[in-house]
Design an enzyme around this catalytic site. Structure first.
Site, short mmCIF file in Angstrom:
data_model
loop_
_atom_site.label_atom_id
_atom_site.label_comp_id
_atom_site.label_asym_id
_atom_site.label_seq_id
_atom_site.Cartn_x
_atom_site.Cartn_y
_atom_site.Cartn_z
N PRO A 10 0.80 -1.23 0.00
CA PRO A 10 0.00 0.00 0.00
C PRO A 10 0.83 1.28 0.00
CG PRO A 10 -0.05 -1.07 2.15
CD PRO A 10 0.59 -2.04 1.20
N ASN A 11 0.32 2.24 -0.71
CA ASN A 11 0.86 3.61 -0.79
C ASN A 11 2.14 3.72 -1.61
OD1 ASN A 11 -1.16 4.82 0.90
ND2 ASN A 11 -0.20 3.75 2.61
N ARG A 18 5.28 11.06 -2.47
CA ARG A 18 4.92 10.70 -1.09
C ARG A 18 6.09 10.95 -0.15
NH1 ARG A 18 4.78 4.53 1.22
NH2 ARG A 18 4.01 5.07 3.30
N TYR A 23 11.10 8.92 1.53
CA TYR A 23 11.11 7.90 0.49
C TYR A 23 11.77 8.33 -0.82
CZ TYR A 23 7.84 5.76 3.75
OH TYR A 23 7.27 5.23 4.88
N ASN A 74 7.93 -5.47 -1.00
CA ASN A 74 7.89 -4.36 -0.05
C ASN A 74 6.44 -4.30 0.43
OD1 ASN A 74 7.78 -2.05 1.42
ND2 ASN A 74 8.90 -0.78 -0.06
N ALA A 77 3.09 -0.66 4.87
CA ALA A 77 2.67 -0.71 6.27
C ALA A 77 2.18 -2.09 6.70
CB ALA A 77 1.59 0.33 6.52
N GLU A 98 12.39 -9.44 1.61
CA GLU A 98 11.65 -8.23 1.98
C GLU A 98 12.55 -7.02 1.77
OE1 GLU A 98 9.07 -7.21 5.88
OE2 GLU A 98 11.21 -7.24 6.20
N HIS A 100 12.75 -2.54 2.00
CA HIS A 100 12.19 -1.26 2.40
C HIS A 100 13.09 -0.14 1.91
CE1 HIS A 100 9.27 -3.18 4.93
NE2 HIS A 100 10.23 -3.95 5.39
N ARG A 107 13.26 3.97 12.66
CA ARG A 107 12.03 4.78 12.68
C ARG A 107 11.21 4.49 13.94
NH1 ARG A 107 9.26 4.76 6.95
NH2 ARG A 107 8.19 6.51 7.98
C1 DQA Z 1 8.23 1.12 3.81
C2 DQA Z 1 8.29 1.30 5.33
C3 DQA Z 1 6.93 1.13 5.97
O1 DQA Z 1 7.02 1.33 7.38
C4 DQA Z 1 5.94 2.11 5.40
O2 DQA Z 1 4.66 1.89 5.94
C5 DQA Z 1 5.90 2.09 3.92
C6 DQA Z 1 7.17 2.03 3.19
C7 DQA Z 1 9.58 1.44 3.12
O3 DQA Z 1 9.75 1.01 1.99
O4 DQA Z 1 10.42 2.11 3.71
O5 DQA Z 1 4.86 2.22 3.31
O6 DQA Z 1 7.90 -0.23 3.55
#
Ligand code: DQA
Length: 157
Positions: A10-11, A18, A23, A74, A77, A98, A100, A107
């Site tokens: 998501p996102n 964003r 990011y 990835n 959240a 995984e 990020h 964080r």
């Molecule tokens: C993320 C880190 C997550 O905590 C966050 O919710 C994201 C992006 C990252 O790529 O740093 O959406 O996965």
């Protein structure tokens, strides 16, 4: 040739605009293009998908059985909330890495816990878009080491 499914949670469709201070300004399309090119270089096919819906990600992980050799994910959240995604990764038993963009360990406390990561071969976190490239290299390397072990080669520890 390894077949790799790249899943963005998501996102991540908002990348580029964003929270750029966290990011960066690279878009998801740019990340995907880079992964396709790197896959070709590494001798792997790469297919990239993004969803904001946990159930869609679950269905894609389930359907990956027999179609993909490895998953690069990835989970956004969902990393920190989804026991269901963790169960899916464990359930299909497809080697998964995984990634990020941000360093989740540096964080908020809630981001320092990853349900998904506990079921993965490993995690790359904190290198921006390079996390994806590093993760893809590690996954392809892991898959080829596993294949050569299956053919009587020496497995990596
Ligand atoms: C993320 C880190 C997550 O905590 C966050 O919710 C994201 C992006 C990252 O790529 O740093 O959406 O996965």
């Amino acid at each position: 040739m390894s077949r790799v499914l790249v899943l963005h949670g998501p996102n991540l469709n908002l990348l580029g605009t964003r929270e750029p201070e966290i990011y960066g300004r690279t878009t998801l399309a740019e990340i995907d293009a880079r992964l396709l090119a790197l896959g070709a270089e590494l001798g792997a096919t790469v297919e990239c998908r993004q969803s904001n819906h946990e159930g869609v990600l679950l269905d894609w992980i389930h359907a990956a059985r027999g179609t993909f050799d490895g998953i690069l994910i990835n989970p956004g959240a969902f990393t920190h909330t989804s026991l269901a995604l963790a169960d899916a990764v464990a359930g299909v038993a497809i080697p998964t890495v995984e990634v990020h963009l941000s360093n989740v360990h540096a964080r908020e406390p809630i981001r320092q816990k990853s349900y998904v990561g506990a079921k993965c071969v490993g995690t790359v976190s904190g290198f921006g878009p390079d996390s994806y490239a590093l993760g893809l290299r590690a996954l392809v390397d892991h898959l080829s080491a596993r294949d050569s072990a299956g053919r009587g080669g020496v497995p990596k520890p």
